[in-house]
Enzyme design. Structure first.
Site, PDB file in Angstrom:
ATOM      1  CG  HIS A 102       7.867   5.131   0.429  1.00 45.65           C
ATOM      2  ND1 HIS A 102       7.683   6.282   1.317  1.00 45.65           N
ATOM      3  CD2 HIS A 102       8.137   4.238   1.386  1.00 45.65           C
ATOM      4  CE1 HIS A 102       7.739   5.956   2.572  1.00 45.65           C
ATOM      5  NE2 HIS A 102       7.783   4.410   2.516  1.00 45.65           N
ATOM      6  CG  HIS A 146      -0.076   0.100   2.501  1.00 44.01           C
ATOM      7  ND1 HIS A 146       0.398  -1.100   3.163  1.00 44.01           N
ATOM      8  CD2 HIS A 146       0.347   0.998   3.435  1.00 44.01           C
ATOM      9  CE1 HIS A 146       0.893  -0.741   4.330  1.00 44.01           C
ATOM     10  NE2 HIS A 146       0.974   0.656   4.417  1.00 44.01           N
TER      11      HIS A 146
END
Length: 196
Positions: free
Chosen positions: A123, A40
């Site tokens: 990220h 995620h």
């Protein structure tokens, strides 16, 4: 309960990243690789949240979702945070992603939750290590990876169950979700005062 707010990549993006990292996973079993089903993009980590604060937060996140449009994102190459965290870069609508993260963090602060103040760095965490490890060879091995674009269209509030996941790691459970329904910046609606 322990909560965070995130975007979840679709299965096609996950499968592409699994294929891209397969070789380095096999070559570096000493790293604690995050299970792909847990991948995620964290927008805000909230830590332990009480029921009252969660009830205050939920409608605020819903309103934030209405102010931001779906995003086109992709994964590419890799990077590291020091010698303990390996991640893949996020490309595409990165500035709108940062604005979404700022909006989510503002909603959390209004619900009286503590949120990190350091700048948001988009990220996806691939692996961690308990001991200092030279991650540069892994970063270099993934340097040529460039994934296809995918649409992030829903915001999720996720509960983290520590120790309940694969290998004793965390298990993530989405408990609320909201579609991103805002208008892109510069559209006629935003120019006319559409709420952001």
């Amino acid at each position: 309960m322990r909560l965070f707010v995130a975007l979840t990549p679709p299965a096609v993006a996950v499968e592409e990243l699994v294929a891209a990292t397969g070789g380095v996973r096999a070559e570096h079993p000493e790293l604690r690789w995050t299970p792909p089903e847990q991948w995620h993009l964290t927008l805000a980590f909230l830590g332990e949240v009480g029921d009252r604060e969660r009830e205050d937060l939920v409608p605020r996140l819903g309103r934030a979702a209405t102010r931001h449009p779906p995003l086109t994102l992709s994964f590419a190459s890799a990077g590291r945070f020091g010698d303990r965290v390996l991640w893949t870069r996020v490309r595409g609508d990165v500035d709108p992603l940062r604005r979404l993260a700022a909006s989510v963090q503002a909603a959390a602060r209004r619900a009286r939750l503590a949120v990190e103040t350091r700048p948001y760095r988009p990220h996806l965490t691939l692996a961690r290590t308990r001991e200092a490890t030279d991650l540069r060879p892994v970063v270099e091995a993934l340097e040529g990876f460039s994934g296809q674009g995918w649409e992030a269209a829903e915001l999720h509030l996720v509960r983290s169950h520590l120790g309940a996941g694969p290998g004793g790691g965390a298990r993530h459970e989405p408990i609320e979700g909201w579609p991103l329904t805002g208008r892109p910046q510069g559209s006629p609606e935003t120019s006319a005062g559409w709420p952001r």
